[in-house]
Scaffold this motif. Structure first.
Motif, PDB file in Angstrom:
ATOM      1  N   ILE A  46       0.862  -1.188   0.000  1.00 42.05           N
ATOM      2  CA  ILE A  46       0.000   0.000   0.000  1.00 42.05           C
ATOM      3  C   ILE A  46       0.892   1.230   0.000  1.00 42.05           C
ATOM      4  O   ILE A  46       1.748   1.390   0.869  1.00 42.05           O
ATOM      5  CB  ILE A  46      -0.931   0.020   1.226  1.00 42.05           C
ATOM      6  CG1 ILE A  46      -1.842  -1.219   1.218  1.00 42.05           C
ATOM      7  CG2 ILE A  46      -1.757   1.315   1.245  1.00 42.05           C
ATOM      8  CD1 ILE A  46      -2.670  -1.393   2.475  1.00 42.05           C
ATOM      9  N   LEU A  47       0.683   2.078  -0.989  1.00 44.98           N
ATOM     10  CA  LEU A  47       1.376   3.356  -1.082  1.00 44.98           C
ATOM     11  C   LEU A  47       0.406   4.423  -0.597  1.00 44.98           C
ATOM     12  O   LEU A  47      -0.633   4.664  -1.220  1.00 44.98           O
ATOM     13  CB  LEU A  47       1.817   3.644  -2.515  1.00 44.98           C
ATOM     14  CG  LEU A  47       2.479   4.989  -2.772  1.00 44.98           C
ATOM     15  CD1 LEU A  47       3.729   5.164  -1.913  1.00 44.98           C
ATOM     16  CD2 LEU A  47       2.824   5.142  -4.242  1.00 44.98           C
ATOM     17  N   ALA A  48       0.736   5.020   0.531  1.00 43.44           N
ATOM     18  CA  ALA A  48      -0.114   6.039   1.142  1.00 43.44           C
ATOM     19  C   ALA A  48       0.152   7.366   0.445  1.00 43.44           C
ATOM     20  O   ALA A  48       0.830   8.238   0.978  1.00 43.44           O
ATOM     21  CB  ALA A  48       0.150   6.122   2.637  1.00 43.44           C
ATOM     22  N   GLU A  49      -0.348   7.476  -0.754  1.00 42.87           N
ATOM     23  CA  GLU A  49      -0.094   8.631  -1.625  1.00 42.87           C
ATOM     24  C   GLU A  49      -0.357   9.956  -0.929  1.00 42.87           C
ATOM     25  O   GLU A  49       0.433  10.872  -0.993  1.00 42.87           O
ATOM     26  CB  GLU A  49      -0.961   8.520  -2.882  1.00 42.87           C
ATOM     27  CG  GLU A  49      -0.630   9.518  -3.941  1.00 42.87           C
ATOM     28  CD  GLU A  49       0.386   8.985  -4.930  1.00 42.87           C
ATOM     29  OE1 GLU A  49       0.824   9.782  -5.765  1.00 42.87           O
ATOM     30  OE2 GLU A  49       0.721   7.806  -4.890  1.00 42.87           O
ATOM     31  N   GLY A  50      -1.469  10.040  -0.235  1.00 41.34           N
ATOM     32  CA  GLY A  50      -1.833  11.286   0.415  1.00 41.34           C
ATOM     33  C   GLY A  50      -1.160  11.481   1.754  1.00 41.34           C
ATOM     34  O   GLY A  50      -1.454  12.399   2.478  1.00 41.34           O
ATOM     35  N   ARG A  51      -0.242  10.608   2.099  1.00 44.57           N
ATOM     36  CA  ARG A  51       0.384  10.657   3.428  1.00 44.57           C
ATOM     37  C   ARG A  51       1.895  10.673   3.323  1.00 44.57           C
ATOM     38  O   ARG A  51       2.579   9.830   3.869  1.00 44.57           O
ATOM     39  CB  ARG A  51      -0.079   9.482   4.274  1.00 44.57           C
ATOM     40  CG  ARG A  51      -1.564   9.525   4.558  1.00 44.57           C
ATOM     41  CD  ARG A  51      -1.915   8.430   5.513  1.00 44.57           C
ATOM     42  NE  ARG A  51      -3.334   8.485   5.821  1.00 44.57           N
ATOM     43  CZ  ARG A  51      -4.086   7.433   6.043  1.00 44.57           C
ATOM     44  NH1 ARG A  51      -3.575   6.229   5.981  1.00 44.57           N
ATOM     45  NH2 ARG A  51      -5.352   7.569   6.338  1.00 44.57           N
ATOM     46  N   SER A  52       2.412  11.583   2.602  1.00 46.26           N
ATOM     47  CA  SER A  52       3.859  11.842   2.558  1.00 46.26           C
ATOM     48  C   SER A  52       4.723  10.692   2.067  1.00 46.26           C
ATOM     49  O   SER A  52       5.842  10.503   2.535  1.00 46.26           O
ATOM     50  CB  SER A  52       4.354  12.284   3.942  1.00 46.26           C
ATOM     51  OG  SER A  52       3.606  13.372   4.392  1.00 46.26           O
TER      52      SER A  52
END
Length: 115
Positions: free
Chosen positions: A48-54
């Motif tokens: 999971i790439l937390a795009e909206g989380r830095s």
């Protein structure tokens, strides 16, 4: 005592079902990859790439204990492609949130994994 059973579908079908379903239970800005765990036919790997989380990226294994229950383990946490200490409070909160989402996805898929 209930006999432990493996999922009713094979690993390839399992991966396809998770690819289709997991994005629907995650945050809209998160990116997810699901693939077979080549070492374990009862498991899948999830990134999971937390795009909206830095720029945080989390790698998990999700192993079916039986046809109903999954065991989720964090394998690695990275930020900007550098491994980070996952014991920090913020990262622990994110990991716990993602594990909840993964369990939620397993529940959604129960009809497909239960014989």
């Amino acid at each position: 005592m209930r006999k432990k059973e493996s999922p009713a579908i094979d690993q390839e079908q399992l991966v396809a079902a998770w690819k289709r379903t997991l994005p629907t239970v995650l945050n809209a800005s998160d990116k997810v990859s699901v693939y077979a765990d080549e070492a374990d036919p009862q498991a899948i790997r999830i990134t999971i790439l937390a795009e909206g989380r830095s720029g945080y990226e989390f790698d998990f294994t999700c192993r079916y204990v039986d046809d109903r229950e999954v065991k989720v383990q964090l394998v690695d946490a990275e930020r900007d492609e550098v491994t980070v200490d996952e014991r920090g409070e913020r990262i622990q909160q994110m990991v716990e949130d993602y594990i909840r989402h993964i369990h939620e996805c397993a529940q959604v898929l129960h009809a497909e994994t239960h014989a």
